[in-house]
Design a protein around this motif. Sequence first.
Motif, PDB file in Angstrom:
ATOM      1  N   VAL A 208       0.888  -1.234  -0.033  1.00 35.25           N
ATOM      2  CA  VAL A 208       0.041   0.098  -0.062  1.00 35.25           C
ATOM      3  C   VAL A 208       0.946   1.442   0.224  1.00 35.25           C
ATOM      4  CG1 VAL A 208       0.047   0.262   2.482  1.00 35.25           C
ATOM      5  CG2 VAL A 208      -2.071   1.096   1.110  1.00 35.25           C
ATOM      6  N   ALA A 209       0.230   2.427  -0.560  1.00 34.52           N
ATOM      7  CA  ALA A 209       1.309   3.855  -0.456  1.00 34.52           C
ATOM      8  C   ALA A 209       0.486   4.645  -0.036  1.00 34.52           C
ATOM      9  CB  ALA A 209       1.574   3.851  -1.934  1.00 34.52           C
ATOM     10  N   GLY A 210       1.205   5.975   0.464  1.00 37.10           N
ATOM     11  CA  GLY A 210       0.559   6.755   1.161  1.00 37.10           C
ATOM     12  C   GLY A 210       1.326   8.179   0.822  1.00 37.10           C
ATOM     13  N   THR A 211       0.648   9.225   0.882  1.00 41.86           N
ATOM     14  CA  THR A 211       1.439  10.539   0.680  1.00 41.86           C
ATOM     15  C   THR A 211       1.341  11.522   1.963  1.00 41.86           C
ATOM     16  OG1 THR A 211      -0.565  11.343  -0.145  1.00 41.86           O
ATOM     17  CG2 THR A 211       0.898  10.583  -1.553  1.00 41.86           C
ATOM     18  N   HIS A 225      -6.632   2.214  -2.144  1.00 42.02           N
ATOM     19  CA  HIS A 225      -6.411   0.715  -2.886  1.00 42.02           C
ATOM     20  C   HIS A 225      -5.166   0.529  -2.758  1.00 42.02           C
ATOM     21  CE1 HIS A 225     -10.455   1.288  -4.522  1.00 42.02           C
ATOM     22  NE2 HIS A 225     -10.335   2.723  -5.179  1.00 42.02           N
ATOM     23  N   LEU A 226      -4.718  -0.978  -2.986  1.00 44.13           N
ATOM     24  CA  LEU A 226      -3.548  -1.535  -2.796  1.00 44.13           C
ATOM     25  C   LEU A 226      -2.746  -0.839  -4.191  1.00 44.13           C
ATOM     26  CD1 LEU A 226      -3.948  -5.232  -1.768  1.00 44.13           C
ATOM     27  CD2 LEU A 226      -3.249  -3.250  -0.372  1.00 44.13           C
ATOM     28  N   GLU A 227      -1.336  -0.721  -4.007  1.00 41.02           N
ATOM     29  CA  GLU A 227      -0.387  -0.473  -5.079  1.00 41.02           C
ATOM     30  C   GLU A 227      -0.322  -1.809  -5.833  1.00 41.02           C
ATOM     31  OE1 GLU A 227       1.099   2.670  -5.778  1.00 41.02           O
ATOM     32  OE2 GLU A 227       2.815   1.472  -7.063  1.00 41.02           O
ATOM     33  N   PHE A 228      -0.196  -2.639  -5.355  1.00 44.22           N
ATOM     34  CA  PHE A 228       0.128  -4.035  -5.742  1.00 44.22           C
ATOM     35  C   PHE A 228       0.250  -5.155  -5.070  1.00 44.22           C
ATOM     36  CE2 PHE A 228       3.172  -7.201  -7.456  1.00 44.22           C
ATOM     37  CZ  PHE A 228       2.601  -7.529  -8.654  1.00 44.22           C
ATOM     38  N   PRO A 229      -0.428  -6.496  -5.102  1.00 42.05           N
ATOM     39  CA  PRO A 229      -0.978  -6.697  -6.407  1.00 42.05           C
ATOM     40  C   PRO A 229      -2.288  -6.372  -6.724  1.00 42.05           C
ATOM     41  CG  PRO A 229      -0.974  -8.450  -4.977  1.00 42.05           C
ATOM     42  CD  PRO A 229      -0.344  -7.368  -4.268  1.00 42.05           C
ATOM     43  N   GLU A 233      -4.928 -10.191  -9.620  1.00 41.33           N
ATOM     44  CA  GLU A 233      -3.932 -10.878  -9.140  1.00 41.33           C
ATOM     45  C   GLU A 233      -3.998 -11.890  -7.811  1.00 41.33           C
ATOM     46  OE1 GLU A 233       0.100  -9.797 -10.674  1.00 41.33           O
ATOM     47  OE2 GLU A 233      -0.994  -8.168 -11.384  1.00 41.33           O
ATOM     48  N   GLY A 234      -4.942 -11.175  -7.022  1.00 46.36           N
ATOM     49  CA  GLY A 234      -5.271 -11.691  -5.681  1.00 46.36           C
ATOM     50  C   GLY A 234      -4.122 -11.332  -4.899  1.00 46.36           C
ATOM     51  N   SER A 235      -3.863 -12.048  -3.872  1.00 49.33           N
ATOM     52  CA  SER A 235      -3.016 -11.693  -2.777  1.00 49.33           C
ATOM     53  C   SER A 235      -1.531 -12.507  -3.250  1.00 49.33           C
ATOM     54  CB  SER A 235      -3.448 -11.984  -1.198  1.00 49.33           C
ATOM     55  OG  SER A 235      -3.709 -13.512  -1.185  1.00 49.33           O
ATOM     56  N   PHE A 236      -0.567 -12.257  -2.225  1.00 50.96           N
ATOM     57  CA  PHE A 236       0.811 -12.707  -2.241  1.00 50.96           C
ATOM     58  C   PHE A 236       0.577 -14.082  -1.653  1.00 50.96           C
ATOM     59  CE2 PHE A 236       2.707  -8.419  -2.756  1.00 50.96           C
ATOM     60  CZ  PHE A 236       3.004  -8.547  -3.700  1.00 50.96           C
ATOM     61  N   LYS A 237       1.446 -15.017  -1.894  1.00 46.94           N
ATOM     62  CA  LYS A 237       1.462 -16.558  -1.289  1.00 46.94           C
ATOM     63  C   LYS A 237       2.356 -16.197  -0.055  1.00 46.94           C
ATOM     64  CE  LYS A 237       3.087 -21.096  -2.137  1.00 46.94           C
ATOM     65  NZ  LYS A 237       3.466 -22.103  -3.013  1.00 46.94           N
ATOM     66  N   THR A 238       3.398 -15.512  -0.180  1.00 38.88           N
ATOM     67  CA  THR A 238       4.081 -15.260   0.913  1.00 38.88           C
ATOM     68  C   THR A 238       4.233 -13.687   1.317  1.00 38.88           C
ATOM     69  OG1 THR A 238       5.633 -16.987  -0.055  1.00 38.88           O
ATOM     70  CG2 THR A 238       6.632 -15.693   1.800  1.00 38.88           C
ATOM     71  N   ARG A 239       4.311 -13.327   2.419  1.00 41.05           N
ATOM     72  CA  ARG A 239       4.222 -12.143   2.785  1.00 41.05           C
ATOM     73  C   ARG A 239       5.767 -11.318   2.441  1.00 41.05           C
ATOM     74  NH1 ARG A 239       6.869 -12.166   8.856  1.00 41.05           N
ATOM     75  NH2 ARG A 239       7.703 -14.161   8.698  1.00 41.05           N
ATOM     76  N   PRO A 240       5.727 -10.041   1.903  1.00 42.45           N
ATOM     77  CA  PRO A 240       6.726  -9.390   1.299  1.00 42.45           C
ATOM     78  C   PRO A 240       7.607  -9.038   2.784  1.00 42.45           C
ATOM     79  CG  PRO A 240       4.806  -8.593   0.185  1.00 42.45           C
ATOM     80  CD  PRO A 240       4.211  -9.600   1.303  1.00 42.45           C
ATOM     81  N   LEU A 241       8.995  -9.302   2.525  1.00 41.83           N
ATOM     82  CA  LEU A 241       9.845  -8.887   3.835  1.00 41.83           C
ATOM     83  C   LEU A 241      10.777  -7.545   3.441  1.00 41.83           C
ATOM     84  CD1 LEU A 241      11.060 -12.457   4.726  1.00 41.83           C
ATOM     85  CD2 LEU A 241       9.001 -11.230   5.556  1.00 41.83           C
ATOM     86  N   GLY A 242      11.113  -7.127   2.547  1.00 44.14           N
ATOM     87  CA  GLY A 242      11.958  -6.161   2.291  1.00 44.14           C
ATOM     88  C   GLY A 242      11.464  -5.096   1.280  1.00 44.14           C
ATOM     89  N   GLY A 256      10.455 -16.092  -3.279  1.00 46.68           N
ATOM     90  CA  GLY A 256      11.779 -16.060  -3.998  1.00 46.68           C
ATOM     91  C   GLY A 256      11.660 -15.094  -5.137  1.00 46.68           C
ATOM     92  N   THR A 257      10.716 -14.014  -4.959  1.00 47.65           N
ATOM     93  CA  THR A 257      10.956 -13.133  -6.098  1.00 47.65           C
ATOM     94  C   THR A 257      11.307 -11.810  -5.657  1.00 47.65           C
ATOM     95  OG1 THR A 257       9.227 -14.307  -7.025  1.00 47.65           O
ATOM     96  CG2 THR A 257       9.550 -12.204  -7.953  1.00 47.65           C
ATOM     97  N   ILE A 258      12.159 -11.006  -6.460  1.00 45.76           N
ATOM     98  CA  ILE A 258      12.172  -9.397  -6.461  1.00 45.76           C
ATOM     99  C   ILE A 258      11.427  -8.740  -7.458  1.00 45.76           C
ATOM    100  CG2 ILE A 258      13.918  -7.570  -6.362  1.00 45.76           C
ATOM    101  CD1 ILE A 258      15.825  -9.502  -5.120  1.00 45.76           C
ATOM    102  N   PHE A 259      10.515  -7.690  -7.162  1.00 45.01           N
ATOM    103  CA  PHE A 259       9.806  -7.049  -8.208  1.00 45.01           C
ATOM    104  C   PHE A 259      10.265  -5.506  -8.066  1.00 45.01           C
ATOM    105  CE2 PHE A 259       6.879 -10.213  -6.673  1.00 45.01           C
ATOM    106  CZ  PHE A 259       6.136 -10.558  -7.798  1.00 45.01           C
ATOM    107  N   ARG A 260      10.508  -4.965  -9.159  1.00 43.40           N
ATOM    108  CA  ARG A 260      10.567  -3.512  -9.471  1.00 43.40           C
ATOM    109  C   ARG A 260       9.470  -2.819  -9.893  1.00 43.40           C
ATOM    110  NH1 ARG A 260      12.176  -1.286 -14.546  1.00 43.40           N
ATOM    111  NH2 ARG A 260      12.108  -3.076 -16.113  1.00 43.40           N
TER     112      ARG A 260
END
Length: 717
Positions: A208-211, A225-229, A233-242, A256-260
């Motif tokens: 999620v993002a904020g200003t 609204h969520l920034e991503f996903p 695409e639904g929710s993530f399988k694993t919680r994002p850590l970083g 096991g994925t890094i997104f940009r």
Amino acid sequence: MRLNILVGILVGAFFIQSGIEASSAEEGWSQSYSAGYEDQQGSFAGGSEIMHLVSHKGKLYAANGYWMDSRWVIPPEGQKQSTQVLRLDSSDSAWQVDLDTGKSNGHGLEYMKGNVLKSVTFTREGSGKMFTKPVNLLVMASGSNFEKGGAVSSWVRDDELGTWHHSLVRHGSSVGGIRWVPRDMEIHTDKVTGEEKIFMSLGNPGIVAGTYDQSVPGKIRWDRHLEFPFLKEGSFKTRPLGITVANGTLFFSEGGTIFRRIDGKVPTYAKVLDFHEDTDTDVGGIRGLTTIKNPNGPGQSLLFLWAPGDRSECQVKRIDPDGKGKFTVHDEVKLIDLMSATLGAEVTYTLGAHNMMYPIIDKGTGDTVHLIGFQGNIRTKKNLRWKGSALYAGALYAVRREDQTYKVLEVNNSYRPGKRPLVSPRAFCFSPFNDSSLFIGGHDSSRKVSDNMAWIFKAPLEVALGKREGTEAKVSGKLLKPDPRLLGGPVYELRIYSANEGRFSNLIQRFREHTDTIFKKHGLEPVGYWTPNEGPAKKRRRFIYILKHQSRYDAYRNWVNFSNDKDWERVLDQPNFQGLLASKPKSIFMEATDYSKLVQNDIEGAGGIYELRTYLTSPGKLGLLNERFRAHTAAIFNRHGIGNVFYWNAFDEPQSKNTLIYLLHHADRKQADTNWRAFIDDPDWKKVLRESQINGAFLAQPPERIYLRATDFSPLK
């Protein structure tokens, strides 16, 4: 000469008054925080873990957590002790409670962990207009879970008033294993739109993002609204850590994925790395995502730890930009190898980088080094384990240098049997007090009882970086004993399970063949197991049992040991024993009333019907209700064939103020109706009822009752 002596005396006196040995403060390690005391305002300062350390406007702040701490599991005042933000005003002062999240959210939510604490700086308004002076905010975020749902909250500190403002960032369902667990946040300016936003991971739901918005309390307006996903695409399988920013681009890790982030009016996300390997959501996969200087060219690289699951070796990896829009992957070192070499022991598992890999400048060389806290299980040298686990009891961390060499050091020097266990540094922070020291905080509860085990140490930077040895701190404070009431007993526990349709027989089988035996191994003594005798199908799929514990605190410890039992884990792995329950089990702890044994009847032979009754009284009426049972009701029950088995009051607040639970016995179900009719028509009972309730009825609502039949493996037949 006399002046030097006088100065020495004064300096020594200062350190003694501060509770710190002068030699330790000058030469080596000293303990800054030992959980388990009341601060200057009378607030309890505790915790099982220190999760973050942050320097902000000349002071030091820490986020603690209460995972596996009895103040979370056994609330002393009815409300669970939620995570706190602690504040240190000077290097040698005492830590104070600055924020109690459970008392500062306005929704009755409770928060177990201090998931995120960060000092962030905004340079632009939401419109993109630059500030004349950057705005620096201290932001805390934590997740709260409740029945079939969860929420993420944020708090922003008002540094002028010393208060915090709460915002409910997002809430929703937890069905399907969704975990509302924030982990990191970062400021990023969109290269296309010029918008500056703060991005935060919410756990499985996404990013999620904020200003910055001066007009709203807390100064951060979180997007609706969520920034991503995206929704499709639904929710993530694993919680994002970083989350981090490198080369002007926002990156985050998930599994096991890094997104940009691809900036623009309608931003999108693309994968830059995917290991295509299943990851354990508790361990997380890619951990500690950190931006570093590219060692092989211009720009910045990403450094992280790869820890896919329960056999993690903690491979430190790095991806470098190749100048063509892609990255090359490099392996640097395995923490499992470093740990094994350091301890001279066989290491079977490691986990590290609970947060980013902390950067700090080595003043001797001018290089930026990174600190990585970690922990691990050892198969040999068992005397170095944290008792009751395979974890090494000390607090190891690795120092990474720019030439990719590593050195392993340990908080407060090497662990030896008899020292207080520390178990894993989680947070590092350079001192804001101009004393060139480093603060390190930690402990990882790892599903073990961890009352007041949170700690913070500090050391001169040259000691913390291994430039010279430092003296060992004499660890202050003692492990506090629980409230004496929690140590008294016995204490009973009523538990009610509701099985999914078609799974009730599997639930009974699991208890008969496995659970009952493992209960007894860990001090959970079964009093009886029952199933409902009547009612609609959904209510007949309930399984009800009562356990006996030596004390309320023993109950907490017994359940922890049971949950960690390897035999129990193997039982849960069996397909026919999975997905049995339709909802979370209901549990209430109870203590026998003072008249329970006095009125108790022996149950002659097996068979018959049990009746479990629960009364909720109006305020102030529980004592009167107990007195009526003690003096009259139980005896009249006996007169009409109603057997008195047990009488309990709830143990934990707030139920302890208004709840009576008791167990009766009848010859059979038909006889139960006959017994109750005779009781209700009894002249003595009518008189007692009338006279006792002259000033109002005792019960706040009609009694709840369940007729029960004992299972074939129940101690009470």
